[in-house]
Design a protein around this motif. Structure first.
Motif, PDB file in Angstrom:
ATOM      1  N   GLY A  88       2.965  22.247  32.000  1.00  0.00           N
ATOM      2  CA  GLY A  88       3.934  21.351  32.595  1.00  0.00           C
ATOM      3  C   GLY A  88       5.278  21.375  32.095  1.00  0.00           C
ATOM      4  O   GLY A  88       6.171  20.969  32.361  1.00  0.00           O
ATOM      5  N   VAL A  89       5.289  22.215  30.743  1.00  0.00           N
ATOM      6  CA  VAL A  89       6.492  22.045  29.749  1.00  0.00           C
ATOM      7  C   VAL A  89       7.183  23.423  29.965  1.00  0.00           C
ATOM      8  O   VAL A  89       6.436  24.278  29.613  1.00  0.00           O
ATOM      9  CB  VAL A  89       6.385  21.289  28.598  1.00  0.00           C
ATOM     10  CG1 VAL A  89       7.563  21.575  27.720  1.00  0.00           C
ATOM     11  CG2 VAL A  89       5.911  19.893  28.391  1.00  0.00           C
ATOM     12  N   LEU A  90       8.432  23.478  30.191  1.00  0.00           N
ATOM     13  CA  LEU A  90       9.104  24.688  30.287  1.00  0.00           C
ATOM     14  C   LEU A  90       9.022  25.320  28.796  1.00  0.00           C
ATOM     15  O   LEU A  90       9.612  24.789  27.868  1.00  0.00           O
ATOM     16  CB  LEU A  90      10.462  24.622  30.659  1.00  0.00           C
ATOM     17  CG  LEU A  90      11.237  26.087  30.795  1.00  0.00           C
ATOM     18  CD1 LEU A  90      10.677  26.899  31.586  1.00  0.00           C
ATOM     19  CD2 LEU A  90      12.877  25.566  30.964  1.00  0.00           C
ATOM     20  N   LEU A  91       8.589  26.688  28.461  1.00  0.00           N
ATOM     21  CA  LEU A  91       8.655  27.146  27.199  1.00  0.00           C
ATOM     22  C   LEU A  91       9.487  28.526  27.293  1.00  0.00           C
ATOM     23  O   LEU A  91      10.079  28.782  26.115  1.00  0.00           O
ATOM     24  CB  LEU A  91       7.182  27.756  26.755  1.00  0.00           C
ATOM     25  CG  LEU A  91       7.053  28.393  25.693  1.00  0.00           C
ATOM     26  CD1 LEU A  91       7.118  27.581  24.549  1.00  0.00           C
ATOM     27  CD2 LEU A  91       5.645  29.351  25.542  1.00  0.00           C
ATOM     28  N   ILE A  92       9.503  29.038  28.443  1.00  0.00           N
ATOM     29  CA  ILE A  92      10.532  30.154  28.580  1.00  0.00           C
ATOM     30  C   ILE A  92      11.309  30.347  29.634  1.00  0.00           C
ATOM     31  O   ILE A  92      10.765  29.994  30.976  1.00  0.00           O
ATOM     32  CB  ILE A  92       9.786  31.703  28.441  1.00  0.00           C
ATOM     33  CG1 ILE A  92       8.794  31.954  27.335  1.00  0.00           C
ATOM     34  CG2 ILE A  92      10.653  32.780  28.579  1.00  0.00           C
ATOM     35  CD1 ILE A  92       7.791  32.977  27.136  1.00  0.00           C
ATOM     36  N   HIS A  98      19.124  39.598  37.297  1.00  0.00           N
ATOM     37  CA  HIS A  98      19.259  40.720  36.204  1.00  0.00           C
ATOM     38  C   HIS A  98      18.208  41.429  36.425  1.00  0.00           C
ATOM     39  O   HIS A  98      17.340  41.430  37.045  1.00  0.00           O
ATOM     40  CB  HIS A  98      19.086  39.880  34.817  1.00  0.00           C
ATOM     41  CG  HIS A  98      17.783  38.874  34.811  1.00  0.00           C
ATOM     42  ND1 HIS A  98      16.797  39.610  34.525  1.00  0.00           N
ATOM     43  CD2 HIS A  98      17.607  37.862  34.853  1.00  0.00           C
ATOM     44  CE1 HIS A  98      15.695  38.640  34.290  1.00  0.00           C
ATOM     45  NE2 HIS A  98      16.071  37.400  34.669  1.00  0.00           N
ATOM     46  N   GLY A  99      18.263  42.849  35.619  1.00  0.00           N
ATOM     47  CA  GLY A  99      17.425  43.780  35.536  1.00  0.00           C
ATOM     48  C   GLY A  99      16.328  43.322  34.659  1.00  0.00           C
ATOM     49  O   GLY A  99      16.016  42.187  34.009  1.00  0.00           O
ATOM     50  N   MET A 100      15.199  44.073  34.472  1.00  0.00           N
ATOM     51  CA  MET A 100      14.023  43.810  33.583  1.00  0.00           C
ATOM     52  C   MET A 100      14.645  43.323  32.329  1.00  0.00           C
ATOM     53  O   MET A 100      15.286  44.001  31.584  1.00  0.00           O
ATOM     54  CB  MET A 100      13.095  45.348  33.704  1.00  0.00           C
ATOM     55  CG  MET A 100      11.814  44.836  33.173  1.00  0.00           C
ATOM     56  SD  MET A 100      11.016  43.950  34.834  1.00  0.00           S
ATOM     57  CE  MET A 100       9.242  44.063  34.206  1.00  0.00           C
ATOM     58  N   ARG A 101      14.217  42.205  31.958  1.00  0.00           N
ATOM     59  CA  ARG A 101      14.463  41.675  30.713  1.00  0.00           C
ATOM     60  C   ARG A 101      13.370  40.569  30.162  1.00  0.00           C
ATOM     61  O   ARG A 101      12.719  40.071  31.040  1.00  0.00           O
ATOM     62  CB  ARG A 101      15.941  40.563  30.928  1.00  0.00           C
ATOM     63  CG  ARG A 101      16.386  39.851  29.726  1.00  0.00           C
ATOM     64  CD  ARG A 101      17.701  39.086  30.114  1.00  0.00           C
ATOM     65  NE  ARG A 101      17.244  38.043  30.759  1.00  0.00           N
ATOM     66  CZ  ARG A 101      18.367  37.178  31.333  1.00  0.00           C
ATOM     67  NH1 ARG A 101      19.480  37.427  31.398  1.00  0.00           N
ATOM     68  NH2 ARG A 101      18.002  36.117  32.144  1.00  0.00           N
ATOM     69  N   ARG A 102      13.065  40.910  28.959  1.00  0.00           N
ATOM     70  CA  ARG A 102      11.997  40.209  28.167  1.00  0.00           C
ATOM     71  C   ARG A 102      12.708  39.006  27.505  1.00  0.00           C
ATOM     72  O   ARG A 102      13.576  39.047  26.495  1.00  0.00           O
ATOM     73  CB  ARG A 102      11.391  41.263  27.351  1.00  0.00           C
ATOM     74  CG  ARG A 102      10.219  40.196  26.688  1.00  0.00           C
ATOM     75  CD  ARG A 102       9.483  41.285  25.961  1.00  0.00           C
ATOM     76  NE  ARG A 102       8.995  42.513  26.421  1.00  0.00           N
ATOM     77  CZ  ARG A 102       8.032  42.907  27.258  1.00  0.00           C
ATOM     78  NH1 ARG A 102       7.263  42.089  27.593  1.00  0.00           N
ATOM     79  NH2 ARG A 102       7.807  44.049  27.789  1.00  0.00           N
ATOM     80  N   LYS A 103      11.988  37.848  27.331  1.00  0.00           N
ATOM     81  CA  LYS A 103      12.364  36.792  26.670  1.00  0.00           C
ATOM     82  C   LYS A 103      11.011  36.121  26.040  1.00  0.00           C
ATOM     83  O   LYS A 103       9.969  36.232  26.746  1.00  0.00           O
ATOM     84  CB  LYS A 103      12.812  35.517  27.491  1.00  0.00           C
ATOM     85  CG  LYS A 103      14.340  36.009  27.860  1.00  0.00           C
ATOM     86  CD  LYS A 103      15.083  34.905  27.984  1.00  0.00           C
ATOM     87  CE  LYS A 103      16.671  35.226  28.215  1.00  0.00           C
ATOM     88  NZ  LYS A 103      17.521  33.993  28.320  1.00  0.00           N
ATOM     89  N   TRP A 104      11.104  35.808  24.872  1.00  0.00           N
ATOM     90  CA  TRP A 104      10.027  35.225  23.916  1.00  0.00           C
ATOM     91  C   TRP A 104      10.116  33.730  23.631  1.00  0.00           C
ATOM     92  O   TRP A 104      11.104  33.409  23.362  1.00  0.00           O
ATOM     93  CB  TRP A 104       9.984  36.075  22.719  1.00  0.00           C
ATOM     94  CG  TRP A 104       9.556  37.462  22.830  1.00  0.00           C
ATOM     95  CD1 TRP A 104      10.361  38.470  23.032  1.00  0.00           C
ATOM     96  CD2 TRP A 104       8.315  38.095  22.653  1.00  0.00           C
ATOM     97  NE1 TRP A 104       9.724  39.601  23.040  1.00  0.00           N
ATOM     98  CE2 TRP A 104       8.252  39.462  22.541  1.00  0.00           C
ATOM     99  CE3 TRP A 104       6.944  37.698  22.186  1.00  0.00           C
ATOM    100  CZ2 TRP A 104       7.263  40.297  22.423  1.00  0.00           C
ATOM    101  CZ3 TRP A 104       5.936  38.443  22.086  1.00  0.00           C
ATOM    102  CH2 TRP A 104       6.033  39.741  22.221  1.00  0.00           C
TER     103      TRP A 104
END
Length: 186
Positions: A88-92, A98-104
């Motif tokens: 329940g807690v936002l991590l990412i 936007h176009g295809m974009r990765r976040k870590w």
């Protein structure tokens, strides 16, 4: 079964994700089990959503058992926006058009504990894609997959402890006490 419970909602999208709590209250147009969240970017409709390739949102949930006590690196790669929550807690936060974009991002997980993973996604127009992955020592970098059912005694499962007492007139009174349990029993 292993995978994700996936729910898809068809309505006109804005420039950002719908609120997760609002989305979960809606009736989905499509509900299914997906083996993974591995939708490579495409201008076409995703399998099972034809002819809808634009203006939809989705909610996905799985229960993930940590194999090691260590930092786990989670990633979401999406076109348009997405968010990943753990317990329940936002991590990412990969929201927006936007176009295809990765976040870590990373989180320290404890071996054999079960975590509720939720992903929300929206597609306004154009190409669409969504991928969820995890990296942990000894596991490597793989698609993020758990189980579709809360059968691993995730913390929201209730364990009932029954107590029997004699009320003095020959009847037994059973009382229940609820506790929470995050341990996996598989």
């Amino acid at each position: 079964p292993y995978g994700w419970v996936s729910k898809f909602y068809f309505f006109n999208q804005g420039r950002t994700l719908p609120d997760i709590n609002v989305l979960k209250q809606l009736t989905p147009n499509v509900e299914r089990i997906d083996s993974s969240l591995n939708y490579r970017t495409t201008p076409s409709a995703w399998g099972g959503l034809h002819p809808r390739s634009n203006n939809f949102a989705s909610y996905h949930i799985t229960y993930f058992k940590a194999e090691t006590t260590s930092y786990h690196w989670f990633s979401i790669n999406s076109d348009d926006g997405s968010k990943l929550f753990i317990d329940g807690v936002l991590l990412i936060n990969n929201d927006g058009l936007h176009g295809m974009r990765r976040k870590w991002s990373s989180k320290n997980l404890v071996k054999d504990q079960v975590y509720k993973i939720e992903v929300i996604f929206f597609e306004k127009g154009g190409w669409a894609g969504l991928e969820a992955k995890v990296y942990a020592p000894g596991i490597g970098y793989n698609s993020l997959v758990g189980t579709t059912e809360n059968t691993l005694n995730y913390k929201q499962n209730i364990t009932i402890e029954k107590r029997t007492e004699d009320n003095g007139i020959g009847d037994n009174i059973i009382t229940a006490h609820s506790t929470t349990d995050r341990r996996a029993h598989v």
